[in-house]
Scaffold this motif. Structure first.
Motif, PDB file in Angstrom:
ATOM      1  N   ASP A   1      -3.793   1.836  -0.362  1.00 42.16           N
ATOM      2  CA  ASP A   1      -3.233   2.425   0.851  1.00 42.16           C
ATOM      3  C   ASP A   1      -1.764   2.019   0.899  1.00 42.16           C
ATOM      4  O   ASP A   1      -1.436   0.892   1.232  1.00 42.16           O
ATOM      5  CB  ASP A   1      -3.983   1.898   2.068  1.00 42.16           C
ATOM      6  N   PHE A   2      -0.862   2.922   0.537  1.00 42.62           N
ATOM      7  CA  PHE A   2       0.549   2.589   0.451  1.00 42.62           C
ATOM      8  C   PHE A   2       1.203   2.427   1.818  1.00 42.62           C
ATOM      9  O   PHE A   2       2.366   2.095   1.910  1.00 42.62           O
ATOM     10  CB  PHE A   2       1.303   3.611  -0.399  1.00 42.62           C
ATOM     11  N   THR A   3       0.436   2.649   2.891  1.00 37.89           N
ATOM     12  CA  THR A   3       0.969   2.366   4.215  1.00 37.89           C
ATOM     13  C   THR A   3       0.733   0.900   4.578  1.00 37.89           C
ATOM     14  O   THR A   3       1.231   0.434   5.582  1.00 37.89           O
ATOM     15  CB  THR A   3       0.323   3.270   5.288  1.00 37.89           C
ATOM     16  N   SER A   4      -0.028   0.180   3.747  1.00 42.85           N
ATOM     17  CA  SER A   4      -0.309  -1.236   3.978  1.00 42.85           C
ATOM     18  C   SER A   4       0.577  -2.089   3.086  1.00 42.85           C
ATOM     19  O   SER A   4       0.499  -2.006   1.856  1.00 42.85           O
ATOM     20  CB  SER A   4      -1.782  -1.521   3.673  1.00 42.85           C
ATOM     21  N   GLU A   5       1.411  -2.914   3.676  1.00 43.91           N
ATOM     22  CA  GLU A   5       2.304  -3.780   2.902  1.00 43.91           C
ATOM     23  C   GLU A   5       1.525  -4.702   1.973  1.00 43.91           C
ATOM     24  O   GLU A   5       2.014  -5.095   0.924  1.00 43.91           O
ATOM     25  CB  GLU A   5       3.175  -4.626   3.832  1.00 43.91           C
ATOM     26  N   HIS A   6       0.305  -5.069   2.344  1.00 47.03           N
ATOM     27  CA  HIS A   6      -0.492  -6.001   1.543  1.00 47.03           C
ATOM     28  C   HIS A   6      -1.019  -5.359   0.267  1.00 47.03           C
ATOM     29  O   HIS A   6      -1.248  -6.052  -0.723  1.00 47.03           O
ATOM     30  CB  HIS A   6      -1.669  -6.534   2.355  1.00 47.03           C
TER      31      HIS A   6
ATOM     32  N   PRO B   1       1.946  -4.403  -3.397  1.00 45.09           N
ATOM     33  CA  PRO B   1       2.173  -5.251  -4.588  1.00 45.09           C
ATOM     34  C   PRO B   1       1.003  -5.238  -5.553  1.00 45.09           C
ATOM     35  O   PRO B   1       1.184  -5.394  -6.749  1.00 45.09           O
ATOM     36  CB  PRO B   1       2.374  -6.648  -4.001  1.00 45.09           C
ATOM     37  N   GLU B   2      -0.220  -5.025  -5.053  1.00 50.21           N
ATOM     38  CA  GLU B   2      -1.401  -5.007  -5.900  1.00 50.21           C
ATOM     39  C   GLU B   2      -1.438  -3.765  -6.777  1.00 50.21           C
ATOM     40  O   GLU B   2      -2.041  -3.770  -7.836  1.00 50.21           O
ATOM     41  CB  GLU B   2      -2.658  -5.088  -5.051  1.00 50.21           C
ATOM     42  N   ALA B   3      -0.832  -2.682  -6.334  1.00 50.49           N
ATOM     43  CA  ALA B   3      -0.848  -1.420  -7.087  1.00 50.49           C
ATOM     44  C   ALA B   3       0.115  -1.563  -8.237  1.00 50.49           C
ATOM     45  O   ALA B   3      -0.023  -1.130  -9.297  1.00 50.49           O
ATOM     46  CB  ALA B   3      -0.446  -0.257  -6.209  1.00 50.49           C
TER      47      ALA B   3
END
Length: 87
Positions: A77-82, A85-87
């Motif tokens: 979910d690219f709207t989630s800052e968390h 970085p995992e992507a």
């Protein structure tokens, strides 16, 4: 200059580059992915509508892969800052 007007065998401006396009199943995201492919980039597309994203990847050709092919588990979910970085 578009690739259609370039001389045969000329290097494409984005050859060797990789792009990630979110929202790429339709609209502006799809148009962006298509333009990047035409300029020589390899493109990973992501979209919440996985079925349409898969069809889009097939239609845009062999330089396009789905983000789900690159990331284990559900699409980020690219709207989630968390999650970014995992992507």
């Amino acid at each position: 200059m578009s690739t259609s007007s370039q001389a045969a065998g000329a290097a494409l401006p984005l050859e060797g580059r990789t792009a990630l396009v979110t929202g790429a199943a339709r609209g502006i995201g799809r148009a962006t992915a298509d333009a990047l492919v035409r300029e020589g980039a390899t493109v990973a597309i992501g979209d919440l509508d996985l079925e349409v994203a898969e069809r889009t990847a097939e239609e845009l050709g062999p330089r396009v892969g789905r983000l789900t092919d690159l990331v284990a588990g559900p699409p980020p979910d690219f709207t989630s800052e968390h999650q970014v970085p995992e992507a």
